[in-house]
Write a protein that holds these residues in place. Structure first.
Motif, PDB file in Angstrom:
ATOM      1  N   PRO A 108      -4.996   9.509  -1.304  1.00 57.89           N
ATOM      2  CA  PRO A 108      -5.183   8.321  -0.461  1.00 57.89           C
ATOM      3  C   PRO A 108      -3.991   7.956   0.429  1.00 57.89           C
ATOM      4  CG  PRO A 108      -6.081   7.930  -2.626  1.00 57.89           C
ATOM      5  CD  PRO A 108      -5.426   9.272  -2.681  1.00 57.89           C
ATOM      6  N   GLY A 109      -2.769   8.151  -0.015  1.00 61.63           N
ATOM      7  CA  GLY A 109      -1.622   7.742   0.796  1.00 61.63           C
ATOM      8  C   GLY A 109      -1.202   8.746   1.850  1.00 61.63           C
ATOM      9  N   ASP A 110      -1.804   9.937   1.811  1.00 57.64           N
ATOM     10  CA  ASP A 110      -1.369  10.992   2.732  1.00 57.64           C
ATOM     11  C   ASP A 110      -1.788  10.695   4.176  1.00 57.64           C
ATOM     12  OD1 ASP A 110      -0.151  12.554   0.829  1.00 57.64           O
ATOM     13  OD2 ASP A 110      -1.996  13.605   0.305  1.00 57.64           O
ATOM     14  N   TYR A 111      -1.062  11.330   5.061  1.00 57.46           N
ATOM     15  CA  TYR A 111      -1.413  11.305   6.488  1.00 57.46           C
ATOM     16  C   TYR A 111      -2.787  11.974   6.609  1.00 57.46           C
ATOM     17  CZ  TYR A 111      -1.033  13.382  11.232  1.00 57.46           C
ATOM     18  OH  TYR A 111      -1.244  13.802  12.511  1.00 57.46           O
ATOM     19  N   HIS A 112      -3.769  11.284   7.207  1.00 55.61           N
ATOM     20  CA  HIS A 112      -5.148  11.767   7.127  1.00 55.61           C
ATOM     21  C   HIS A 112      -5.683  12.388   8.410  1.00 55.61           C
ATOM     22  CE1 HIS A 112      -5.904  10.659   3.020  1.00 55.61           C
ATOM     23  NE2 HIS A 112      -7.144  11.074   3.140  1.00 55.61           N
ATOM     24  N   ARG A 113      -4.798  12.830   9.265  1.00 52.12           N
ATOM     25  CA  ARG A 113      -5.284  13.621  10.411  1.00 52.12           C
ATOM     26  C   ARG A 113      -5.108  15.081  10.033  1.00 52.12           C
ATOM     27  NH1 ARG A 113      -5.077  10.582  15.787  1.00 52.12           N
ATOM     28  NH2 ARG A 113      -4.894   8.434  15.093  1.00 52.12           N
ATOM     29  N   PHE A 114      -6.005  15.918  10.524  1.00 48.96           N
ATOM     30  CA  PHE A 114      -5.846  17.335  10.190  1.00 48.96           C
ATOM     31  C   PHE A 114      -5.616  18.173  11.439  1.00 48.96           C
ATOM     32  CE2 PHE A 114     -10.483  16.364   9.586  1.00 48.96           C
ATOM     33  CZ  PHE A 114     -10.986  17.018  10.695  1.00 48.96           C
ATOM     34  N   HIS A 115      -4.931  19.283  11.239  1.00 51.81           N
ATOM     35  CA  HIS A 115      -4.463  20.119  12.344  1.00 51.81           C
ATOM     36  C   HIS A 115      -4.970  21.549  12.186  1.00 51.81           C
ATOM     37  CE1 HIS A 115      -1.280  17.220  13.835  1.00 51.81           C
ATOM     38  NE2 HIS A 115      -1.751  16.639  12.748  1.00 51.81           N
ATOM     39  N   SER A 116      -4.850  22.283  13.268  1.00 54.20           N
ATOM     40  CA  SER A 116      -5.307  23.670  13.247  1.00 54.20           C
ATOM     41  C   SER A 116      -4.283  24.541  12.513  1.00 54.20           C
ATOM     42  CB  SER A 116      -5.493  24.169  14.675  1.00 54.20           C
ATOM     43  OG  SER A 116      -5.797  25.527  14.657  1.00 54.20           O
ATOM     44  N   PRO A 117      -4.719  25.307  11.527  1.00 58.03           N
ATOM     45  CA  PRO A 117      -3.763  26.123  10.768  1.00 58.03           C
ATOM     46  C   PRO A 117      -3.340  27.398  11.486  1.00 58.03           C
ATOM     47  CG  PRO A 117      -5.950  26.256   9.791  1.00 58.03           C
ATOM     48  CD  PRO A 117      -6.073  25.376  10.973  1.00 58.03           C
ATOM     49  N   VAL A 118      -4.156  27.860  12.423  1.00 52.24           N
ATOM     50  CA  VAL A 118      -3.833  29.074  13.190  1.00 52.24           C
ATOM     51  C   VAL A 118      -4.318  28.870  14.634  1.00 52.24           C
ATOM     52  CG1 VAL A 118      -3.931  30.802  11.345  1.00 52.24           C
ATOM     53  CG2 VAL A 118      -6.031  30.102  12.472  1.00 52.24           C
ATOM     54  N   PHE A 145      -4.411   3.559   7.988  1.00 50.69           N
ATOM     55  CA  PHE A 145      -4.791   4.789   7.288  1.00 50.69           C
ATOM     56  C   PHE A 145      -4.857   5.975   8.255  1.00 50.69           C
ATOM     57  CE2 PHE A 145      -7.859   7.652   5.246  1.00 50.69           C
ATOM     58  CZ  PHE A 145      -7.392   7.669   3.945  1.00 50.69           C
ATOM     59  N   TYR A 146      -5.317   5.704   9.472  1.00 52.84           N
ATOM     60  CA  TYR A 146      -5.471   6.771  10.475  1.00 52.84           C
ATOM     61  C   TYR A 146      -4.245   6.818  11.403  1.00 52.84           C
ATOM     62  CZ  TYR A 146      -8.357  10.076  13.070  1.00 52.84           C
ATOM     63  OH  TYR A 146      -8.863  11.216  13.635  1.00 52.84           O
ATOM     64  N   ARG A 147      -3.092   6.509  10.858  1.00 53.53           N
ATOM     65  CA  ARG A 147      -1.860   6.428  11.645  1.00 53.53           C
ATOM     66  C   ARG A 147      -1.440   7.803  12.161  1.00 53.53           C
ATOM     67  NH1 ARG A 147      -1.274   6.210   6.340  1.00 53.53           N
ATOM     68  NH2 ARG A 147       0.097   7.700   5.311  1.00 53.53           N
ATOM     69  N   THR A 148      -0.620   7.788  13.177  1.00 52.14           N
ATOM     70  CA  THR A 148      -0.024   9.034  13.671  1.00 52.14           C
ATOM     71  C   THR A 148       1.426   9.095  13.181  1.00 52.14           C
ATOM     72  OG1 THR A 148       0.546   7.893  15.709  1.00 52.14           O
ATOM     73  CG2 THR A 148      -1.461   9.215  15.736  1.00 52.14           C
ATOM     74  N   LEU A 149       2.002  10.283  13.288  1.00 55.99           N
ATOM     75  CA  LEU A 149       3.393  10.463  12.849  1.00 55.99           C
ATOM     76  C   LEU A 149       4.307  10.640  14.053  1.00 55.99           C
ATOM     77  CD1 LEU A 149       2.914  12.921   9.842  1.00 55.99           C
ATOM     78  CD2 LEU A 149       3.033  10.432   9.798  1.00 55.99           C
ATOM     79  N   LYS A 150       5.582  10.420  13.808  1.00 59.88           N
ATOM     80  CA  LYS A 150       6.574  10.612  14.877  1.00 59.88           C
ATOM     81  C   LYS A 150       6.587  12.079  15.294  1.00 59.88           C
ATOM     82  CE  LYS A 150       9.811   7.054  13.443  1.00 59.88           C
ATOM     83  NZ  LYS A 150      10.969   6.780  12.608  1.00 59.88           N
ATOM     84  N   PRO A 151       6.797  12.347  16.557  1.00 59.68           N
ATOM     85  CA  PRO A 151       6.858  13.752  16.971  1.00 59.68           C
ATOM     86  C   PRO A 151       8.029  14.460  16.290  1.00 59.68           C
ATOM     87  CG  PRO A 151       6.847  12.264  18.872  1.00 59.68           C
ATOM     88  CD  PRO A 151       6.975  11.416  17.658  1.00 59.68           C
ATOM     89  N   GLY A 152       7.778  15.654  15.820  1.00 59.20           N
ATOM     90  CA  GLY A 152       8.848  16.454  15.239  1.00 59.20           C
ATOM     91  C   GLY A 152       9.032  16.311  13.748  1.00 59.20           C
ATOM     92  N   TYR A 197       0.849  -1.205   0.000  1.00 59.21           N
ATOM     93  CA  TYR A 197       0.000   0.000   0.000  1.00 59.21           C
ATOM     94  C   TYR A 197       0.880   1.249   0.000  1.00 59.21           C
ATOM     95  CZ  TYR A 197      -3.387   3.447   1.709  1.00 59.21           C
ATOM     96  OH  TYR A 197      -4.165   4.555   1.848  1.00 59.21           O
ATOM     97  N   SER A 198       1.928   1.225   0.818  1.00 64.04           N
ATOM     98  CA  SER A 198       2.823   2.386   0.917  1.00 64.04           C
ATOM     99  C   SER A 198       3.561   2.625  -0.386  1.00 64.04           C
ATOM    100  CB  SER A 198       3.842   2.169   2.039  1.00 64.04           C
ATOM    101  OG  SER A 198       3.169   1.903   3.233  1.00 64.04           O
ATOM    102  N   PHE A 199       3.939   1.515  -1.036  1.00 67.97           N
ATOM    103  CA  PHE A 199       4.637   1.646  -2.314  1.00 67.97           C
ATOM    104  C   PHE A 199       3.714   2.265  -3.371  1.00 67.97           C
ATOM    105  CE2 PHE A 199       5.545  -0.249  -6.499  1.00 67.97           C
ATOM    106  CZ  PHE A 199       6.810   0.275  -6.709  1.00 67.97           C
ATOM    107  N   ILE A 200       2.452   1.783  -3.393  1.00 65.16           N
ATOM    108  CA  ILE A 200       1.510   2.270  -4.416  1.00 65.16           C
ATOM    109  C   ILE A 200       1.154   3.740  -4.174  1.00 65.16           C
ATOM    110  CG2 ILE A 200      -0.859   1.992  -5.311  1.00 65.16           C
ATOM    111  CD1 ILE A 200      -0.549  -1.037  -4.692  1.00 65.16           C
ATOM    112  N   PHE A 201       0.881   4.091  -2.930  1.00 63.09           N
ATOM    113  CA  PHE A 201       0.374   5.443  -2.646  1.00 63.09           C
ATOM    114  C   PHE A 201       1.426   6.406  -2.095  1.00 63.09           C
ATOM    115  CE2 PHE A 201      -3.502   2.831  -2.530  1.00 63.09           C
ATOM    116  CZ  PHE A 201      -4.240   3.509  -3.479  1.00 63.09           C
ATOM    117  N   GLY A 202       2.663   5.973  -2.047  1.00 61.73           N
ATOM    118  CA  GLY A 202       3.745   6.884  -1.671  1.00 61.73           C
ATOM    119  C   GLY A 202       3.781   7.257  -0.206  1.00 61.73           C
ATOM    120  N   VAL A 203       3.517   6.283   0.662  1.00 61.63           N
ATOM    121  CA  VAL A 203       3.584   6.565   2.106  1.00 61.63           C
ATOM    122  C   VAL A 203       5.040   6.460   2.551  1.00 61.63           C
ATOM    123  CG1 VAL A 203       2.808   5.831   4.392  1.00 61.63           C
ATOM    124  CG2 VAL A 203       1.307   5.543   2.427  1.00 61.63           C
ATOM    125  N   ASN A 204       5.506   7.450   3.300  1.00 61.93           N
ATOM    126  CA  ASN A 204       6.862   7.400   3.852  1.00 61.93           C
ATOM    127  C   ASN A 204       6.806   6.692   5.208  1.00 61.93           C
ATOM    128  OD1 ASN A 204       9.431   7.782   4.726  1.00 61.93           O
ATOM    129  ND2 ASN A 204       9.421  10.023   4.598  1.00 61.93           N
TER     130      ASN A 204
END
Lengths: 444, 50
Positions: free
Chosen positions: A310-320, A136-143, A110-117
């Motif tokens: 589809p491969g992007d990190y799918h949590r969203f954050h506050s822009p301001v 799909f709803y994974r979290t990322l490493k801090p920083g 899945y990561s290869f097809i959709f470019g997940v790092n």
């Protein structure tokens, strides 16, 4: 000329009978068809009214008509599909537990097809994710996603691609070049019974629309009309109530009482804004202090559309750093929001299910709208536990809102609205800081 | 999935030629975009600033 007019012989001939009969026949055919069409339409309306009456008698809310969008054949086919049911089915399918030994190769594929790092993923052991929905709803490493240090900047709310951005004038947003829709349709219009919140839409949308000649491009930014016009709608007419004062109608020149001042200082400590204050730039104002009219000057409305692949990190954050005052849930359809469909289906964002978060930031009005799609129909907002999107009960909630509006003698606005109380009565909303996780999109 | 942001921000004054500005793109004090259409973004990356 005189002799020509006087001497030319005028010869009258009868129209051939066949031609006359043919003409009358065609006329009659047209009349019959028009009458039949009218009769069918009237019958449909009567049937609908009967059904509504029956439903009301049995205590059921009125059914809403499904909107059939116009567009190319792909859109027409898509509009016939039960997209919400498919989306739910897709969600259930992706919640099936994957056999332990298939997880790593499956997620790597899945990561290869959709470019997940995979280096950025918080959990390095992919066995931990039981299914694709969890991955799909994974979290990322801090920083790994540093926030831009400039306190006066708006940061990207998610990983994705910029589809469109620019200036809004006369209440029109351009979805893609040439396809516009009104802010009222996207965010919902103002309701008198709401909590004093005024979106800029009602004032702006009532203004005459702009002709295509008035649009021009400034680099990549779309500017729909020259700036001078906007001064007429700028200012108090759509400014949200300030953070430390009452609604616009009650604001006046009221001075803070000592109690208010003590609550404000308490609030400052609650929000831990000291760090923000220290780096708030040349104005030395904390983020929650509304800009003064002199500092603010003339303002404009801007928009930006970010597409999550589809491969992007799918949590969203506050822009301001901002305060969310209310949420409007539009239980619409779940068309795909791929760039192709955004180009071909006009008003796509106004058709799809979406959660509109309305609030204010230092410079005035701020809104944040996650729009669902077929594969990611579930929108999660972390601070709103009552929100249920792409749910079987969604229609019921919307119908309850319609019934409530009818009882209050108001027109149904097409969305279910909730307001946020926040930690303090003065704040009148839920405070978010830049980069804070707000929620995400889940599969199905 | 898509996120649509709609926000109010200072427009900035239109500079005059006397001040040495030559184009529409110079808008000191107002909102300025830092992005281009089709650009890839990451969370936390600036899309514009006042």
């Amino acid at each position: 000329l005189r002799s020509a007019l006087g001497q030319t012989k005028v010869e009258w001939k009868p129209i051939p009978v066949g031609l006359g009969i043919g003409f009358l026949g065609l006329l009659q055919l047209y009349r019959v068809q028009a009458r039949e069409k009218r009769r069918i339409e009237e019958e449909e309306v009567r049937t609908q009214e009967r059904e509504d009456d029956e439903s009301e008698k049995h205590g059921c809310p009125k059914k809403r008509k499904r909107i059939r969008p116009s567009g190319p054949w792909q859109v027409q086919i898509m509009s016939t599909l039960p997209l919400k049911a498919l989306s739910r089915l897709w969600g259930r399918f992706n919640e099936l537990t994957i056999p332990y030994y298939l997880r790593v190769p499956g997620f790597r594929l899945y990561s290869f097809i959709f470019g997940v790092n995979l280096d950025e993923v918080a959990e390095p052991d992919l066995h931990v994710y039981p299914n694709l929905a969890a991955f799909f709803y994974r979290t990322l490493k801090p920083g790994v996603r540093p926030i831009d240090p400039n306190p006066n900047s708006i940061v990207s709310p998610a990983d994705g691609k910029v589809i469109q951005f620019g200036t809004i004038e006369h209440g029109e947003v351009e979805q893609v070049k040439g396809v516009t829709y009104s802010l009222d349709a996207l965010l919902g219009s103002r309701r008198p019974s709401s909590s004093g919140i005024s979106t800029p839409t009602s004032e702006l949308a009532s203004r005459p629309s702009v002709s295509s000649q008035d649009r021009h491009s400034l680099g990549d930014e779309e500017v729909i009309r020259e700036d001078e016009e906007f001064a007429q709608v700028n200012g108090i007419s759509y400014t949200l109530p300030n953070l430390f004062s009452g609604p616009a109608k009650n604001r006046g020149d009221k001075k803070d009482t000592p109690k208010d001042q003590s609550t404000k200082s308490q609030l400052s400590s609650e929000l831990d804004v000291t760090a923000e204050l220290a780096r708030s730039g040349p104005t030395s104002q904390p983020w929650w202090a509304p800009a003064t009219s002199k500092e603010k000057g003339p303002t404009a409305l801007y928009y930006c559309v970010v597409y999550l692949a589809p491969g992007d990190y799918h949590r969203f954050h506050s822009p301001v750093s901002w305060v969310v005052e209310s949420r409007r849930h539009f239980a619409g359809e779940l068309y795909s929001v791929s760039p192709y469909l955004q180009r071909t289906l006009p008003g796509l964002f106004t058709l799809n299910e979406r959660v509109v978060l309305l609030g204010r930031w230092r410079w005035g009005f701020f809104s944040y709208t996650p729009v669902g799609a077929t594969n990611v129909g579930s929108i999660v907002v972390n601070f709103d536990r009552e929100l249920r999107t792409n749910s079987l009960t969604t229609d019921t909630a919307a119908d309850r809102a319609a019934e409530q509006a009818a009882n209050d003698g108001e027109p149904y606005s097409g969305f279910a609205e909730a307001t946020y109380e926040g930690a303090s009565a003065i704040l009148r909303g839920h405070a978010l800081t830049r980069g804070e996780e707000m929620g995400g999109f889940q599969l199905g | 999935s898509t996120i649509v942001l709609v926000f109010e921000a200072p427009k900035g004054r239109r500079p005059s030629f006397d001040e040495g500005f030559t184009g529409e793109e110079e808008r000191p004090g107002g909102w300025r975009w830092n992005i281009e259409k089709g650009q890839k973004l990451k969370v936390g990356q600036s899309i514009g600033h006042v």
